[in-house]
Design an enzyme around this catalytic site. Structure first.
Site, PDB file in Angstrom:
ATOM      1  N   CYS A 281      -9.933   4.719 -30.069  1.00 46.81           N
ATOM      2  CA  CYS A 281     -11.221   5.296 -30.465  1.00 46.81           C
ATOM      3  C   CYS A 281     -12.070   5.492 -29.229  1.00 46.81           C
ATOM      4  CB  CYS A 281     -11.927   4.360 -31.421  1.00 46.81           C
ATOM      5  SG  CYS A 281     -10.974   4.155 -32.897  1.00 46.81           S
ATOM      6  N   GLU A 282     -11.703   6.453 -28.432  1.00 50.79           N
ATOM      7  CA  GLU A 282     -12.379   6.666 -27.156  1.00 50.79           C
ATOM      8  C   GLU A 282     -11.997   8.070 -26.695  1.00 50.79           C
ATOM      9  OE1 GLU A 282     -13.470   3.521 -25.372  1.00 50.79           O
ATOM     10  OE2 GLU A 282     -13.914   4.433 -23.449  1.00 50.79           O
TER      11      GLU A 282
ATOM     12  N   TYR B 173      -8.757   5.480 -13.094  1.00 50.40           N
ATOM     13  CA  TYR B 173      -8.717   6.108 -11.753  1.00 50.40           C
ATOM     14  C   TYR B 173      -8.482   7.614 -11.810  1.00 50.40           C
ATOM     15  CZ  TYR B 173      -7.199   1.252 -10.955  1.00 50.40           C
ATOM     16  OH  TYR B 173      -7.063  -0.104 -10.965  1.00 50.40           O
TER      17      TYR B 173
ATOM     18  N   TYR C 152       1.090  -1.462 -12.374  1.00 49.06           N
ATOM     19  CA  TYR C 152      -0.279  -1.547 -12.888  1.00 49.06           C
ATOM     20  C   TYR C 152      -0.434  -0.888 -14.257  1.00 49.06           C
ATOM     21  CZ  TYR C 152      -0.766  -2.702  -7.974  1.00 49.06           C
ATOM     22  OH  TYR C 152      -0.592  -3.268  -6.734  1.00 49.06           O
TER      23      TYR C 152
ATOM     24  N   ARG D 101      -4.575   3.498 -16.397  1.00 50.88           N
ATOM     25  CA  ARG D 101      -4.813   4.138 -15.094  1.00 50.88           C
ATOM     26  C   ARG D 101      -5.469   5.519 -15.196  1.00 50.88           C
ATOM     27  NH1 ARG D 101      -1.723   5.231 -11.555  1.00 50.88           N
ATOM     28  NH2 ARG D 101      -2.886   4.395  -9.795  1.00 50.88           N
TER      29      ARG D 101
ATOM     30  N   PRO E 139       4.537  -5.140  -0.733  1.00 48.42           N
ATOM     31  CA  PRO E 139       4.448  -3.956  -1.580  1.00 48.42           C
ATOM     32  C   PRO E 139       4.526  -4.311  -3.062  1.00 48.42           C
ATOM     33  CG  PRO E 139       6.650  -4.164  -0.659  1.00 48.42           C
ATOM     34  CD  PRO E 139       5.831  -5.259  -0.046  1.00 48.42           C
ATOM     35  N   GLY E 140       3.824  -3.550  -3.872  1.00 44.92           N
ATOM     36  CA  GLY E 140       3.920  -3.712  -5.322  1.00 44.92           C
ATOM     37  C   GLY E 140       4.369  -2.393  -5.921  1.00 44.92           C
ATOM     38  N   ARG E 141       3.471  -1.413  -5.849  1.00 45.51           N
ATOM     39  CA  ARG E 141       3.721  -0.113  -6.468  1.00 45.51           C
ATOM     40  C   ARG E 141       5.024   0.535  -6.001  1.00 45.51           C
ATOM     41  NH1 ARG E 141      -0.735   3.014  -8.140  1.00 45.51           N
ATOM     42  NH2 ARG E 141      -1.991   1.845  -6.653  1.00 45.51           N
TER      43      ARG E 141
ATOM     44  N   GLY F  93       0.765  -1.249   0.000  1.00 46.18           N
ATOM     45  CA  GLY F  93       0.000   0.000   0.000  1.00 46.18           C
ATOM     46  C   GLY F  93       0.787   1.284   0.000  1.00 46.18           C
TER      47      GLY F  93
HETATM   48  N1  LLP Z   1      -1.489  -7.125  -1.276  1.00 44.11           N
HETATM   49  C1  LLP Z   1      -2.755  -7.252  -1.697  1.00 44.11           C
HETATM   50  C2  LLP Z   1      -3.593  -8.279  -1.106  1.00 44.11           C
HETATM   51  C3  LLP Z   1      -3.251  -6.415  -2.693  1.00 44.11           C
HETATM   52  O1  LLP Z   1      -4.503  -6.543  -3.093  1.00 44.11           O
HETATM   53  C4  LLP Z   1      -2.402  -5.434  -3.260  1.00 44.11           C
HETATM   54  C5  LLP Z   1      -2.880  -4.553  -4.313  1.00 44.11           C
HETATM   55  C6  LLP Z   1      -1.075  -5.348  -2.802  1.00 44.11           C
HETATM   56  C7  LLP Z   1      -0.660  -6.212  -1.805  1.00 44.11           C
HETATM   57  C8  LLP Z   1      -0.090  -4.362  -3.365  1.00 44.11           C
HETATM   58  O2  LLP Z   1      -0.459  -3.062  -3.145  1.00 44.11           O
HETATM   59  P1  LLP Z   1       0.546  -1.879  -3.520  1.00 44.11           P
HETATM   60  O3  LLP Z   1       1.767  -1.990  -2.649  1.00 44.11           O
HETATM   61  O4  LLP Z   1       0.898  -2.028  -4.944  1.00 44.11           O
HETATM   62  O5  LLP Z   1      -0.221  -0.657  -3.250  1.00 44.11           O
HETATM   63  N2  LLP Z   1      -4.733  -1.324 -10.126  1.00 44.11           N
HETATM   64  C9  LLP Z   1      -4.694  -0.336  -9.072  1.00 44.11           C
HETATM   65  C10 LLP Z   1      -4.080  -0.885  -7.818  1.00 44.11           C
HETATM   66  C11 LLP Z   1      -4.817  -2.080  -7.320  1.00 44.11           C
HETATM   67  C12 LLP Z   1      -4.143  -2.660  -6.124  1.00 44.11           C
HETATM   68  C13 LLP Z   1      -4.600  -4.041  -5.932  1.00 44.11           C
HETATM   69  N3  LLP Z   1      -4.035  -4.680  -4.804  1.00 44.11           N
HETATM   70  C14 LLP Z   1      -3.905   0.885  -9.553  1.00 44.11           C
HETATM   71  O6  LLP Z   1      -3.488   0.909 -10.701  1.00 44.11           O
HETATM   72  O7  LLP Z   1      -3.755   1.834  -8.818  1.00 44.11           O
END
Ligand code: LLP
Length: 471
Positions: free
Chosen positions: A392-393, A365, A421, A361, A322-324, A279
């Site tokens: 086309c949007e 969003y 993402y 995105r 973490p992902g993002r 997050g």
């Molecule tokens: N763990 C779980 C269970 C999750 O559902 C997610 C993200 C993460 C970890 C990683 O979260 P992060 O560190 O990346 O914030 N597509 C959207 C984001 C969707 C996030 C989904 N879950 C976007 O482009 O902003």
């Protein structure tokens, strides 16, 4: 905290390049461009020691450019922060939904991170990349029996989301083909009822969410799990949302999760892992001010240590996913500038050769991005233009009111912060082939995703005999 970005209008692309000192002190999630970004003598943007305009000539356009050093630095900052601030064990997992492909999974694995996967496809990719099942955690709120089978066969941990999955696992363990893998290693995902300020679609911690068990049913849940010999419940999990800048929600979460551990103990469930999810946000625009990775990790460790000490329970292993904040700012997307349209007194549109198919995105969003022009890094950004995609949007706008130098067709526009993402949510809308992706570092570029061809686009199409054109 980074002070690089002056308030107000960007004067030219070089404003986004970090100074040497900043490169050493910031977290990758706080920098708009990848850490290795610089400007060369031709006034071109370089990333990972590679001239971006040369990469485009070599690999085509649009192009995702992933900076290995930024990604590895972020992995290390997470890992080292837990080592520094937590007395117990820890494991950082990469939330691969941000960008799941073989090369990215292999890089995070080589940094000793585990991998969070959210489907059979992500799980398959992680395993094919060489990741070990014992460091893979399977998510999703509706895992199929097939996905659960692959998970138990590969020895990964299932983060159970609901009663249906729990019952499916118990049934699976009674099946002769899968009983030998039991007891299955599971975690329970709970909805913590903690709110945070982010886009509604990426908020998951509030009670009204499709994810996780209702914490009001905790007694019933623990009572059930404690009786299942086929399940080895090792932990609890929660994820409150994405692109979060506040630190308090994760601290509240950590404290609450320790309460769950205490309750589990009363049911004689020996929970040793506490997974606080992901997050942490990243800087997409100058005014975004996310905490550094270290600033995010430290208070979580402190809260867990304090609450466990007060409750007199052993320290659990902390996991986070973490992902993002690991990959978001490590990548940029380049586009070739094409047509433009000036509507006097209203705005100027500049169209590029990609759009909502490689970056959904903005339309999904309303996310805001910043851009520079790779071949005009020191030219003053005197134009305010709207960057349009080629779909086309009407809503296919990548950036409203981008402040960039005057451009002409063929210039290379670079949109920053596209690592998370973007590729993972890309599509073939309008049958646009997906872009290629290259990994850059030390002046070398390696292809990690091939550009799709028109042949790729019809690979899965079937033309029934009766529809085939007769000679
Ligand atoms: N763990 C779980 C269970 C999750 O559902 C997610 C993200 C993460 C970890 C990683 O979260 P992060 O560190 O990346 O914030 N597509 C959207 C984001 C969707 C996030 C989904 N879950 C976007 O482009 O902003």
């Amino acid at each position: 905290m980074v002070s690089t970005y002056p308030a107000g209008v960007q004067t030219n692309g070089s404003n986004f390049i970090l100074s040497k000192e900043e490169k050493e002190s910031v977290s990758p999630n706080q920098s708009l461009l990848p850490l290795t970004a610089s400007i060369n003598k031709n006034d071109n943007l370089e990333i990972g020691g590679c001239d971006v305009t040369t990469l485009v000539k070599q690999f085509g356009s649009p192009l995702y450019i992933l900076d290995e050093e930024s990604l590895r630095t972020a992995c290390r900052q997470y890992r080292d922060s837990f080592k520094q601030y937590y007395k117990g064990e820890s494991q950082v997992l990469y939330a691969s939904k941000a960008w799941n492909c073989l090369a990215v999974c292999a890089i995070v694995t080589s940094e000793n991170l585990g991998i969070d996967v959210a489907s059979g496809g992500e799980l398959y990719t992680a395993i094919q990349s060489g990741a070990n099942g014992d460091k893979i955690y399977l998510h999703s709120n509706n895992k199929s029996r097939d996905e659960l089978q692959i998970a138990v066969e590969s020895g990964c941990t299932v983060v159970v989301d609901n009663w249906h999955e729990l019952n499916t696992l118990v049934k699976l363990a009674a099946d002769d083909s899968y009983s030998s893998y039991a007891p299955y290693r599971i975690m329970l995902r709970l909805t913590p009822g903690i709110d945070c300020h982010t886009h509604d679609y990426i908020r998951t911690g509030q009670l009204d969410s499709k994810f996780g068990f209702d914490p009001n049913a905790l007694d019933e849940l623990f009572a059930f799990v404690s009786k299942q010999k086929s399940l080895n419940c090792v932990g609890v999990h929660a994820h409150i949302g994405s692109q979060i800048f506040e630190r308090q929600p994760h601290q509240d979460l950590a404290a609450l999760m320790v309460e769950w551990l205490k309750k589990a103990a009363t049911y004689k469930i020996n929970i040793t892992e506490l997974n606080v999810g992901g997050g942490l946000g990243i800087r997409y625009i100058e005014s975004d001010d996310p905490p550094s990775i270290e600033e995010w990790v430290k208070p979580i460790c402190e809260v867990v240590e304090q609450t466990c000490s007060t409750a007199n329970i052993p320290l659990p292993k902390i996991l986070c996913e973490p992902g993002r904040s690991l990959i978001g700012t490590a990548c940029v997307t380049t586009y070739s500038i094409g047509a433009s349209k000036e509507i006097p007194g209203i705005r100027k549109y500049i169209a590029v050769d990609g759009g909502m198919s490689d970056n959904p995105r903005p339309i999904t969003y309303q996310s805001i991005y910043r851009a520079v022009v790779a071949n005009k890094m020191s030219v003053p950004s005197t134009e305010k233009v709207t960057i349009a995609g080629k779909h086309c949007e009407s809503g296919d706008i990548l950036i409203h009111d981008a402040q960039i130098p005057p451009t002409e067709p063929g210039d290379t526009l670079v949109v920053m912060g596209t690592g998370a993402y973007n590729y993972s949510m890309s599509s073939n809308y309008n049958r646009l082939p997906r872009p290629a992706a290259v990994l850059v570092g030390n002046g070398e570029a390696s292809l990690i995703l091939q550009r799709e061809s028109y042949q790729d686009l019809i690979r899965q199409d079937c033309l029934p005999e009766r529809l085939k054109k007769s000679e």
